[in-house]
Design a protein around this motif. Structure first.
Motif, PDB file in Angstrom:
ATOM      1  N   PRO A   1       8.100  18.502   5.820  1.00 57.87           N
ATOM      2  CA  PRO A   1       7.556  17.638   7.012  1.00 57.87           C
ATOM      3  C   PRO A   1       8.462  17.549   8.302  1.00 57.87           C
ATOM      4  N   SER A   2       7.679  17.356   8.761  1.00 57.91           N
ATOM      5  CA  SER A   2       8.037  16.916  10.433  1.00 57.91           C
ATOM      6  C   SER A   2       7.773  15.448  11.030  1.00 57.91           C
ATOM      7  N   PRO A   3       8.671  14.597  11.811  1.00 61.33           N
ATOM      8  CA  PRO A   3       8.302  13.004  12.133  1.00 61.33           C
ATOM      9  C   PRO A   3       7.485  13.037  12.964  1.00 61.33           C
ATOM     10  N   PHE A   4       6.517  14.233  13.183  1.00 60.67           N
ATOM     11  CA  PHE A   4       5.873  13.724  14.451  1.00 60.67           C
ATOM     12  C   PHE A   4       5.087  14.960  14.426  1.00 60.67           C
ATOM     13  N   CYS A   5       3.555  15.013  15.031  1.00 55.72           N
ATOM     14  CA  CYS A   5       2.704  16.022  15.286  1.00 55.72           C
ATOM     15  C   CYS A   5       1.773  15.640  16.646  1.00 55.72           C
ATOM     16  N   VAL A   6       1.212  16.161  17.054  1.00 53.45           N
ATOM     17  CA  VAL A   6       0.104  16.406  18.329  1.00 53.45           C
ATOM     18  C   VAL A   6      -0.762  17.288  17.702  1.00 53.45           C
ATOM     19  N   LEU A   7      -2.307  16.224  17.786  1.00 52.74           N
ATOM     20  CA  LEU A   7      -3.085  17.311  17.613  1.00 52.74           C
ATOM     21  C   LEU A   7      -3.868  17.239  18.802  1.00 52.74           C
ATOM     22  N   ASP A   8      -4.581  18.248  19.156  1.00 52.28           N
ATOM     23  CA  ASP A   8      -5.622  17.742  20.218  1.00 52.28           C
ATOM     24  C   ASP A   8      -6.912  18.311  19.969  1.00 52.28           C
ATOM     25  N   GLU A   9      -7.582  17.657  20.010  1.00 49.17           N
ATOM     26  CA  GLU A   9      -9.204  17.242  19.251  1.00 49.17           C
ATOM     27  C   GLU A   9      -9.488  18.182  17.924  1.00 49.17           C
ATOM     28  N   VAL A  10      -8.381  18.538  17.396  1.00 50.42           N
ATOM     29  CA  VAL A  10      -9.000  19.367  16.213  1.00 50.42           C
ATOM     30  C   VAL A  10     -10.281  18.448  15.020  1.00 50.42           C
ATOM     31  N   ASP A  11     -10.237  17.153  15.211  1.00 54.70           N
ATOM     32  CA  ASP A  11     -11.768  16.958  14.825  1.00 54.70           C
ATOM     33  C   ASP A  11     -12.870  16.937  15.810  1.00 54.70           C
ATOM     34  N   ALA A  12     -12.748  17.868  16.684  1.00 57.19           N
ATOM     35  CA  ALA A  12     -14.483  17.470  17.458  1.00 57.19           C
ATOM     36  C   ALA A  12     -14.959  18.662  16.661  1.00 57.19           C
ATOM     37  N   PRO A  13     -14.942  19.601  15.396  1.00 57.55           N
ATOM     38  CA  PRO A  13     -15.618  20.687  15.167  1.00 57.55           C
ATOM     39  C   PRO A  13     -16.002  19.775  13.355  1.00 57.55           C
ATOM     40  N   PHE A  14     -16.133  18.732  13.192  1.00 63.30           N
ATOM     41  CA  PHE A  14     -15.856  17.840  12.748  1.00 63.30           C
ATOM     42  C   PHE A  14     -17.823  17.044  12.824  1.00 63.30           C
ATOM     43  N   ASP A  15     -18.567  16.176  11.612  1.00 65.18           N
ATOM     44  CA  ASP A  15     -19.184  15.403  11.509  1.00 65.18           C
ATOM     45  C   ASP A  15     -18.538  14.359  10.804  1.00 65.18           C
ATOM     46  N   GLU A  16     -19.520  13.235  11.398  1.00 61.51           N
ATOM     47  CA  GLU A  16     -19.074  11.521  10.702  1.00 61.51           C
ATOM     48  C   GLU A  16     -18.182  12.126   9.001  1.00 61.51           C
ATOM     49  N   ALA A  17     -18.630  12.579   8.285  1.00 61.31           N
ATOM     50  CA  ALA A  17     -18.386  12.682   7.366  1.00 61.31           C
ATOM     51  C   ALA A  17     -16.487  12.637   7.158  1.00 61.31           C
ATOM     52  N   ASN A  18     -17.125  14.165   7.221  1.00 61.85           N
ATOM     53  CA  ASN A  18     -15.486  14.789   7.456  1.00 61.85           C
ATOM     54  C   ASN A  18     -14.098  14.102   8.347  1.00 61.85           C
ATOM     55  N   ILE A  19     -15.059  13.687   9.602  1.00 62.90           N
ATOM     56  CA  ILE A  19     -13.535  12.768  10.027  1.00 62.90           C
ATOM     57  C   ILE A  19     -13.101  11.434   9.472  1.00 62.90           C
ATOM     58  N   GLY A  20     -13.850  11.141   8.770  1.00 62.71           N
ATOM     59  CA  GLY A  20     -13.878   9.912   8.001  1.00 62.71           C
ATOM     60  C   GLY A  20     -12.581  10.775   6.734  1.00 62.71           C
ATOM     61  N   ARG A  21     -12.492  12.190   6.119  1.00 64.15           N
ATOM     62  CA  ARG A  21     -12.317  12.689   4.909  1.00 64.15           C
ATOM     63  C   ARG A  21     -10.580  12.930   5.807  1.00 64.15           C
ATOM     64  N   PHE A  22     -10.621  13.414   6.988  1.00 59.40           N
ATOM     65  CA  PHE A  22      -9.566  13.385   8.355  1.00 59.40           C
ATOM     66  C   PHE A  22      -8.444  12.808   7.970  1.00 59.40           C
ATOM     67  N   VAL A  23      -9.057  11.141   8.166  1.00 53.73           N
ATOM     68  CA  VAL A  23      -8.401  10.432   8.883  1.00 53.73           C
ATOM     69  C   VAL A  23      -7.352  10.004   7.325  1.00 53.73           C
ATOM     70  N   ASP A  24      -8.400  10.093   6.443  1.00 51.23           N
ATOM     71  CA  ASP A  24      -7.642   9.615   5.299  1.00 51.23           C
ATOM     72  C   ASP A  24      -6.811  10.421   4.472  1.00 51.23           C
ATOM     73  N   VAL A  25      -6.384  11.710   4.738  1.00 50.93           N
ATOM     74  CA  VAL A  25      -5.639  12.644   4.593  1.00 50.93           C
ATOM     75  C   VAL A  25      -4.374  12.033   5.729  1.00 50.93           C
ATOM     76  N   LEU A  26      -5.071  11.989   6.833  1.00 56.57           N
ATOM     77  CA  LEU A  26      -3.865  12.046   7.785  1.00 56.57           C
ATOM     78  C   LEU A  26      -2.807  10.666   7.295  1.00 56.57           C
ATOM     79  N   LYS A  27      -3.507   9.037   6.954  1.00 57.99           N
ATOM     80  CA  LYS A  27      -3.277   8.166   6.281  1.00 57.99           C
ATOM     81  C   LYS A  27      -1.885   8.758   5.674  1.00 57.99           C
ATOM     82  N   ASP A  28      -2.004   9.366   4.748  1.00 56.43           N
ATOM     83  CA  ASP A  28      -1.518  10.035   3.289  1.00 56.43           C
ATOM     84  C   ASP A  28      -0.039  10.458   3.341  1.00 56.43           C
TER      85      ASP A  28
END
Length: 106
Positions: A9-36
């Motif tokens: 683990p790292s204390p912080f992470c910068v992600l630049d438009e990594v969600d751009a290729p995702f559709d709405e369903a996968n953006i929801g999954r991506f956000v759920d994973v980040l919350k973990d």
């Protein structure tokens, strides 16, 4: 990347438009994973996705209304609906605020 973060683990992470290729369903999954990961890692996300923005705890915006001139945008979360739409009254208030140049900022 997230598998590496689980291992080391790292204390912080910068992600630049990594969600751009995702559709709405996968953006929801991506956000759920980040919350973990939020127990040990804080994320700075650069995104254009309204769905990703609605999951944020703090939101900063930059817009370029005229070519080559960036402007910071301030949005209060209570002015944003669950689907990411900004209240028209909030937009009106923001337009009525003077620019930095008008306030004498350098």
């Amino acid at each position: 990347l997230l598998a590496i973060f689980q291992y080391r683990p790292s204390p912080f992470c910068v992600l630049d438009e990594v969600d751009a290729p995702f559709d709405e369903a996968n953006i929801g999954r991506f956000v759920d994973v980040l919350k973990d990961f939020l127990g040990w890692t804080k994320f700075v996300l650069v995104t254009h996705s309204k769905k990703t923005m609605t999951a944020a705890t703090t939101l900063y915006g930059v817009t370029m209304q005229e070519s080559g001139v960036s402007k910071q945008v301030s949005v209060r979360f209570e002015d944003v609906s669950d689907d990411g739409e900004i209240d028209p009254q909030a937009i009106k208030r923001a337009e009525e605020q003077p620019d930095d140049d008008e306030r004498g900022a350098a």
